[in-house]
Each structure stands twice: as structure tokens, then as C-alpha cells.
Design a protein around this motif. Structure first.
Motif, PDB file in Angstrom:
ATOM      1  N   ARG A  78     -12.164   0.779  -3.795  1.00  0.00           N
ATOM      2  CA  ARG A  78     -12.675   1.573  -4.916  1.00  0.00           C
ATOM      3  C   ARG A  78     -13.555   0.745  -5.825  1.00  0.00           C
ATOM      4  O   ARG A  78     -14.580   1.217  -6.339  1.00  0.00           O
ATOM      5  N   TRP A 110      -7.642  -1.155 -12.526  1.00  0.00           N
ATOM      6  CA  TRP A 110      -6.493  -0.439 -11.953  1.00  0.00           C
ATOM      7  C   TRP A 110      -5.835   0.441 -13.013  1.00  0.00           C
ATOM      8  O   TRP A 110      -5.525   1.609 -12.764  1.00  0.00           O
ATOM      9  N   GLY A 138     -12.196   2.769   1.141  1.00  0.00           N
ATOM     10  CA  GLY A 138     -10.919   2.375   0.560  1.00  0.00           C
ATOM     11  C   GLY A 138     -11.020   1.323  -0.511  1.00  0.00           C
ATOM     12  O   GLY A 138     -10.072   1.124  -1.286  1.00  0.00           O
ATOM     13  N   GLU A 149      -2.611   2.306  -4.889  1.00  0.00           N
ATOM     14  CA  GLU A 149      -3.706   1.343  -4.939  1.00  0.00           C
ATOM     15  C   GLU A 149      -3.202  -0.039  -5.320  1.00  0.00           C
ATOM     16  O   GLU A 149      -2.333  -0.181  -6.183  1.00  0.00           O
ATOM     17  N   GLY A 188      -4.008   3.653   0.748  1.00  0.00           N
ATOM     18  CA  GLY A 188      -3.822   3.896  -0.681  1.00  0.00           C
ATOM     19  C   GLY A 188      -4.946   3.378  -1.543  1.00  0.00           C
ATOM     20  O   GLY A 188      -4.993   3.653  -2.746  1.00  0.00           O
ATOM     21  N   GLY A 189      -5.865   2.617  -0.957  1.00  0.00           N
ATOM     22  CA  GLY A 189      -7.004   2.102  -1.702  1.00  0.00           C
ATOM     23  C   GLY A 189      -6.738   0.723  -2.287  1.00  0.00           C
ATOM     24  O   GLY A 189      -5.588   0.278  -2.374  1.00  0.00           O
ATOM     25  N   ALA A 190      -7.824   0.055  -2.676  1.00  0.00           N
ATOM     26  CA  ALA A 190      -7.696  -1.303  -3.187  1.00  0.00           C
ATOM     27  C   ALA A 190      -8.818  -1.625  -4.159  1.00  0.00           C
ATOM     28  O   ALA A 190      -9.913  -1.085  -4.082  1.00  0.00           O
ATOM     29  N   ALA A 241       0.809  -1.221   0.000  1.00  0.00           N
ATOM     30  CA  ALA A 241       0.000   0.000   0.000  1.00  0.00           C
ATOM     31  C   ALA A 241       0.838   1.265   0.000  1.00  0.00           C
ATOM     32  O   ALA A 241       0.336   2.338  -0.356  1.00  0.00           O
ATOM     33  N   ARG A 294      -5.727   4.514 -12.918  1.00  0.00           N
ATOM     34  CA  ARG A 294      -4.424   5.110 -12.611  1.00  0.00           C
ATOM     35  C   ARG A 294      -4.022   6.128 -13.670  1.00  0.00           C
ATOM     36  O   ARG A 294      -3.518   7.204 -13.374  1.00  0.00           O
ATOM     37  N   ALA A 299      -9.313  -2.092   3.816  1.00  0.00           N
ATOM     38  CA  ALA A 299      -8.477  -1.569   2.734  1.00  0.00           C
ATOM     39  C   ALA A 299      -7.444  -0.599   3.289  1.00  0.00           C
ATOM     40  O   ALA A 299      -7.735   0.175   4.207  1.00  0.00           O
TER      41      ALA A 299
END
Length: 393
Positions: free
Chosen positions: A96, A114, A94, A61, A77-79, A57, A118, A74
Motif C-alpha cells: 500500500r 499504518w 499488496g 496489514e 493483508g497488505g503491507a 499477515a 487503519r 506482499a
């Protein structure tokens, strides 16, 4: 772009996969398709899982496979959470995106999610109180107001399929100069058929509140079951004299004749499951909902299908186009090589033809505006494909 920016961490809980080698092989192909590198960790126990998640993390993500129905916190940084079987959506802070019920191939969908978020992030806009009443807004560069593309995903109206299916088209159309509105909506299995219908109608009208959007230049595109939702929403907007009425409705391999789809039990009885009964039991709902029964819609239409799609859907698109062409509606058809997902693959020739047809309708060239080059956004290092596999609905 630095190598670290293209590195994705994937963490598996103990026992979450039946065969590690198969999962690693699938992930490798998905990462290669996006020109990404990956650090894959198969945790030995719960403590090892937490250590791996916290370490990964720090780089942003991550993708986590915590195990079926497992509680998961989570990281900051998020997941992106992945569950291979059907389960309730994880809506904890967290997380997403929760890719669920798509089998092992959920890993590939998670990599795509992802990647798109990103490198091409959007902004989530809520149009209701339910978590599924949301749309992801992307605004192109330049000066607006911009034409708007409303994207309605398919998946036979089942909750495990969400708007990540349309991420690739949203990114492509934004690069072409459209404000894109990638729509999520409530599903009948968790709510009601009418709730889903009203959600799509509401989110079309919500375009009028987007400052960068031109509400007079709206195209609504629906894929598969989303084709039914998109064309019905367009017809309803005209019939109800709504403030925002699509200038063009596009069916991308749409389920356009609900009676036919029900009688043939397409999608393992998906229509009856979603509506709550068969055509013979509830004709009025079918007739209000089926684009074929609603003709003429009163809005220009484009009917698209790949010639290698499921025969029932190809036949249905052709039947619908032939019937619509016999009405006062302005309707055109496009066919080309490809299966059910070529129509939402930004790298396909069929999609490029669709995009050009939309441009011709909503962005005609003028003396001061050069015609669009018809190019889709590409990562500097690669030209990845984004279509889901042909085995998905």
C-alpha cells in the motif's frame, strides 16, 4: 476498541538494520505516540522471514523491512514496505505504501501511515495513468456538499517524500467537516517540472467530479515545496478561467520565491534540481512557477510560518506577504511558535489557528450552522502528534 485492533506487526529481514536495539527503540517511541502495541520480529534467515510475514499477515496489514532492493511479495493483508536508502518505488500488489530514502526514521513514518489508514481510511482516486497520479479522498459524516481541502505535500519536489506527510491534516480536516483530497503527483527527477505542475492543476479540477464536494468552496493548502505548487495552481486556475478556482490558497511554510531559494541553494540545490536549471539559465520557467513572481494571484491567500522555522523560509514568507499585501490580493499572515512541521501538526496551536482562519473563510457561521469548535479528531485513548521531525525537508 480491542487491544488486538491496536497491535502492529513489524518484520525485519536478516541484516536489514545495523543495530537492532536502535531500531526497536525508535519503533517503541513511534508506537507509544499512537497508543499502539507492536510485535517486532528480526528474522534469522529468508525462510524465517517468510514464516514471520505469513504469520503476521493473518492479523491484517503489516510493516516489512525486506532489505535494500530485495524482491518482496506482499501478503494478502497488505503491507507498508520500508527501505532506509533511496531506491525505486515498489508498486507490486499488496504494497500500500513504500516509505523509502528517509533513513531509519522511515520506521516512524511507516507507523504513522499504518495508524492513519487503519483508523481513518480514505479512498484512492486516480486522475491519470501514472501510479503517482492519485489522490486520497476522505468524506466527512453528514450531508454534503462539503467544502473541500486540497492538500499538497512538500519534500523539495523529491520522490522519496509522498502524501503520507499530509495524512494527519487530512484526518483533522475531515473531522472538521471538509472533504479532503490528499494529493500525490509526479516528480521532476522521474518526469518533468511541467508534468508535476500539470498534475497539481488537474487534480484541483478533478474536485468537480466528486459528488460530495462543493467546487465553490475549495481551499488548497501546500506545505514547504507544496506551498509553491499550491499557490501556482491557484494562480493558474484564475488565469485560465478554470471551472474550479480555489476560494483560498494557503502556504504552510512555503517555498514562495524560487529565485531566492535557488540563489541560496536551499535544500542542497533543490530548486535547480527540480526545474532543470538555475534562475539565471531559465528565467521564464522560474517566473511562471514562482508565486512571488506571479503576484497578484487573483485569489485570497493565507501565508503561514512558524517563527522557529528555517530563517530563509520565515524570511521568504514575510517577504511574500508584504509584497502580496501591496497588490489588490486579499492576503493575511499567521505566525506562531513552532518549527517547519508545526504547521502540519494537528496538535499544534499554530495549526489550530490556521484551521480556524480557513473555517472563517469557507464555513462562516450562520443562524442555522453553529461555528466549528475547532477540535481535531483524536483517538479515544490518546491525543497523538503527527508532525515529522525537524530534520526532514
Amino acid at each position: 476498541m480491542t487491544e488486538s485492533a491496536r497491535r502492529l506487526d513489524v518484520v525485519f529481514a536478516p541484516g536489514s538494520v545495523a543495530h537492532r536495539g536502535t531500531a526497536a527503540e525508535l519503533l517503541g517511541r513511534a508506537l507509544d505516540a499512537r497508543d499502539l502495541t507492536g510485535d517486532v520480529t528480526f528474522a534469522a534467515d529468508t525462510a524465517d522471514l517468510q514464516r514471520a510475514v505469513q504469520s503476521a499477515a493473518t492479523r491484517g496489514e503489516i510493516i516489512v523491512v525486506p532489505g535494500a532492493r530485495a524482491a518482496f511479495a506482499a501478503p494478502a493483508g497488505g503491507a507498508v514496505r520500508v527501505d532506509f536508502g533511496d531506491c525505486e518505488p515498489d508498486r507490486t500488489d499488496g504494497v500500500r505504501a513504500h516509505i523509502r530514502g528517509r533513513g531509519l526514521d522511515g520506521l516512524r513514518y511507516a507507523v504513522d501511515s499504518w495508524y492513519h489508514h487503519r483508523f481513518h481510511p480514505g479512498r484512492i482516486v486516480r486522475y491519470g495513468d501514472h501510479p503517482d497520479q492519485r489522490a486520497e479522498l476522505r468524506i466527512p459524516g453528514g450531508t454534503g456538499p462539503f467544502p473541500v481541502a486540497v492538500l499538497v505535500h512538500g519534500g523539495y519536489w523529491r520522490p522519496r517524500w509522498e502524501c503520507d506527510l499530509m495524512d494527519g491534516l487530512a484526518v483533522d480536516l475531515t473531522a472538521r467537516g471538509y472533504a479532503t483530497w490528499n494529493v500525490e503527483y509526479r516528480r521532476p527527477t522521474e518526469n518533468r517540472w511541467a508534468a508535476m505542475t500539470s498534475d497539481v492543476a488537474d487534480v484541483v479540477q478533478a474536485v468537480g467530479a466528486v459528488p460530495e464536494a462543493d467546487p465553490d468552496r475549495v481551499v488548497i493548502l501546500g506545505h514547504s515545496a507544496g506551498g509553491q505548487l499550491a499557490l501556482r495552481a491557484a494562480a493558474d486556475a484564475v488565469a485560465d478561467r478554470a471551472a474550479v478556482r480555489p476560494a483560498l490558497a494557503v502556504s504552510l511554510a512555503g517555498v514562495l520565491n524560487l529565485r531566492l531559494a535557488d540563489e541560496r541553494r536551499l535544500g542542497e540545490g533543490a530548486v535547480a534540481n527540480a526545474v532543470g536549471g538555475h534562475w539565471s539559465d531559465d528565467r521564464s520557467t522560474y517566473e511562471r512557477s514562482s508565486p512571488f513572481a506571479r503576484l497578484p494571484l487573483g485569489v485570497p491567500q493565507l501565508v503561514v510560518c512558524g517563527v522557529d522555522d528555517e530563517p530563509d523560509l520565515l524570511e521568504m514568507s514575510r517577504q511574500y506577504h508584504e509584497a502580496a499585501a501591496a497588490t489588490p490580493d486579499d492576503v493575511a499572515a499567521l505566525e506562531g511558535p513552532g518549527d517547519h512541521f508545526a504547521v502540519i501538526d494537528p496538535g499544534s496551536d499554530l495549526w489550530r489557528s490556521v484551521a480556524e482562519a480557513i473555517d472563517a473563510r469557507l464555513r462562516p457561521p450562520t443562524a442555522s450552522t453553529p461555528p466549528t469548535a475547532g477540535r481535531s479528531p483524536r483517538d479515544p485513548a490518546r491525543d497523538p502528534r503527527s508532525a515529522p521531525p525537524s530534520s526532514s525537508p
